[in-house]
Design a protein around this motif. Structure first.
Motif, short mmCIF file in Angstrom:
data_model
loop_
_atom_site.label_atom_id
_atom_site.label_comp_id
_atom_site.label_asym_id
_atom_site.label_seq_id
_atom_site.Cartn_x
_atom_site.Cartn_y
_atom_site.Cartn_z
N ASN A 8 0.83 -1.20 0.00
CA ASN A 8 0.00 0.00 0.00
C ASN A 8 0.86 1.26 0.00
O ASN A 8 0.57 2.22 -0.72
N GLY A 9 1.93 1.25 0.80
CA GLY A 9 2.85 2.38 0.82
C GLY A 9 3.51 2.60 -0.53
O GLY A 9 3.67 3.74 -0.99
N PHE A 10 3.87 1.50 -1.18
CA PHE A 10 4.48 1.58 -2.51
C PHE A 10 3.49 2.18 -3.51
O PHE A 10 3.82 3.12 -4.25
N LEU A 11 2.27 1.65 -3.54
CA LEU A 11 1.28 2.09 -4.52
C LEU A 11 0.88 3.55 -4.33
O LEU A 11 0.85 4.33 -5.29
N ILE A 12 0.59 3.92 -3.07
CA ILE A 12 0.16 5.30 -2.81
C ILE A 12 1.27 6.29 -3.16
O ILE A 12 1.03 7.33 -3.79
N THR A 13 2.49 5.97 -2.77
CA THR A 13 3.62 6.86 -3.06
C THR A 13 3.86 6.96 -4.55
O THR A 13 4.12 8.05 -5.09
N TYR A 14 3.77 5.84 -5.25
CA TYR A 14 3.94 5.83 -6.71
C TYR A 14 2.92 6.75 -7.37
O TYR A 14 3.27 7.58 -8.23
N LEU A 15 1.66 6.63 -6.96
CA LEU A 15 0.60 7.44 -7.57
C LEU A 15 0.76 8.93 -7.24
O LEU A 15 0.52 9.79 -8.09
N LEU A 16 1.17 9.23 -6.00
CA LEU A 16 1.35 10.62 -5.61
C LEU A 16 2.51 11.28 -6.36
O LEU A 16 2.42 12.44 -6.79
N ILE A 17 3.60 10.54 -6.52
CA ILE A 17 4.74 11.08 -7.26
C ILE A 17 4.38 11.27 -8.73
O ILE A 17 4.72 12.30 -9.34
N GLU A 18 3.68 10.31 -9.30
CA GLU A 18 3.22 10.44 -10.68
C GLU A 18 2.32 11.66 -10.85
O GLU A 18 2.43 12.39 -11.84
N GLU A 19 1.43 11.87 -9.88
CA GLU A 19 0.54 13.04 -9.94
C GLU A 19 1.34 14.34 -9.88
O GLU A 19 1.06 15.29 -10.63
N LYS A 20 2.34 14.38 -9.01
CA LYS A 20 3.14 15.60 -8.89
C LYS A 20 3.95 15.86 -10.15
O LYS A 20 4.09 17.01 -10.58
N GLY A 155 7.14 1.04 3.04
CA GLY A 155 6.92 0.55 1.70
C GLY A 155 7.09 1.60 0.61
O GLY A 155 7.17 1.27 -0.56
N ALA A 156 7.16 2.86 1.02
CA ALA A 156 7.15 3.94 0.04
C ALA A 156 8.47 4.14 -0.67
O ALA A 156 8.51 4.63 -1.79
N PHE A 157 9.57 3.75 -0.03
CA PHE A 157 10.89 4.02 -0.58
C PHE A 157 11.08 3.37 -1.95
O PHE A 157 11.68 3.96 -2.85
N GLY A 158 10.55 2.17 -2.13
CA GLY A 158 10.69 1.46 -3.40
C GLY A 158 10.04 2.19 -4.56
O GLY A 158 10.56 2.18 -5.68
N ALA A 159 8.90 2.86 -4.30
CA ALA A 159 8.22 3.60 -5.36
C ALA A 159 9.09 4.73 -5.87
O ALA A 159 9.17 4.98 -7.08
N TRP A 160 9.72 5.45 -4.96
CA TRP A 160 10.60 6.56 -5.34
C TRP A 160 11.80 6.05 -6.14
O TRP A 160 12.20 6.65 -7.13
N LEU A 161 12.36 4.92 -5.71
CA LEU A 161 13.50 4.35 -6.43
C LEU A 161 13.13 3.97 -7.86
O LEU A 161 13.86 4.24 -8.81
N VAL A 162 11.97 3.33 -8.00
CA VAL A 162 11.53 2.89 -9.32
C VAL A 162 11.30 4.07 -10.25
O VAL A 162 11.67 4.04 -11.44
#
Length: 208
Positions: A8-20, A155-162
Motif C-alpha cells: 500500500n505504501g508503494f502504490l500510494i507513493t507511486y501514484l502521488l509522485i506520478e501526480e506531482k 513501503g514507500a521508498f521502493g516507489a521513489w527508487l523505481v
C-alpha cells in the motif's frame, strides 16, 4: 498485514509522485476525500456496531459487556496505540480496526510531506523514516509494539527508487528468474522468522 502495508505504501507513493510529475503538485484535499469515501463508511459502521450493538447482543445472550476501548480513539484513528496498554477490545470487530488506524495516519501525513518537498529531496523523509523505524524496533523488543505501531512498516521508498532512479529500475527489470525467486525466498524467510530476526536476537547480540 505487513505485506499489505508495504504494498500500500508503494502504490500510494507511486501514484502521488506520478501526480506531482504530471500536474506539478499533489491535490491533497482530493486525495483525502477519495480515501475517506473509500474507508470511512465501513470503518465507522464497524465502530458503531462494536461500541453500541455488540454490548446489547452480548447482554441479550446473558454475558456482561466489558469494553475497555475508547470511542474517542476510534473516532480519531489512533486506536492502534490503545492496544499497547489495554490489549484487544471486548468486541472483536473493534480489534480488527488497528490496521485501518495505521492506514489513516499514513494517508493524513504522507501526502503533506510529498506536497511540501520537491521530488529530488524525497530521500530526506525516506532516510528519516527508515532510521526512525529501525531504531524504534531495536529499542522496543515486543511483538505488540512492533506489529501494531505506525512506525513498524515501510513501503514507500521502493516507489521513489523505481520512478526516480534509472539504474535501480534497470537492475530490477533485468533480473533473471533465479534471482527473482531467490528474492521471494528471502522475503518469505524474513516474514516467517521476523520475530527471531528483529526481536529476540538484537538485544542478545548487543549484550554479548
Amino acid at each position: 498485514m505487513n505485506f499489505f502495508f508495504v504494498l500500500n505504501g508503494f502504490l500510494i507513493t507511486y501514484l502521488l509522485i506520478e501526480e506531482k510529475k504530471l500536474n506539478g503538485q499533489i491535490d491533497v484535499k482530493k486525495f483525502w476525500l477519495r480515501r475517506a469515501l473509500r474507508i470511512w463508511p465501513m470503518f465507522y459502521f464497524c465502530v458503531g456496531f462494536g461500541f453500541f450493538i455488540f454490548p446489547i447482543l452480548k447482554t441479550a445472550f446473558g454475558q456482561i459487556p466489558n469494553e475497555t476501548a475508547s470511542l474517542i480513539s476510534y473516532l480519531t484513528f489512533i486506536n492502534n496505540f490503545e492496544l499497547f496498554d489495554k490489549g484487544l477490545p471486548d468486541a472483536s470487530v473493534l480489534g480488527a480496526l488497528w490496521s485501518v488506524a495505521i492506514e489513516e495516519q499514513f494517508y493524513l501525513v504522507w501526502p503533506i510531506i510529498l506536497y511540501l518537498l520537491p521530488i529530488k529531496k524525497y530521500w530526506i523523509p525516506f532516510v528519516i523514516i527508515i532510521v526512525t523505524s529501525v531504531t524504534y524496533r531495536y529499542f522496543n523488543q515486543s511483538y505488540i509494539l512492533q506489529e501494531f505501531h505506525t512506525l513498524s512498516c515501510i513501503g514507500a521508498f521502493g516507489a521513489w527508487l523505481v520512478l526516480e532512479n534509472a539504474t535501480f529500475k534497470k537492475i530490477i527489470s533485468q533480473l533473471n528468474v533465479f534471482f527473482i525467486l531467490l528474492l521471494y525466498f528471502v522475503f518469505v524467510l524474513i516474514f516467517l522468522f521476523r520475530d527471531d530476526f528483529l526481536i529476540h536476537n538484537s538485544l542478545d547480540a548487543f549484550e554479548r
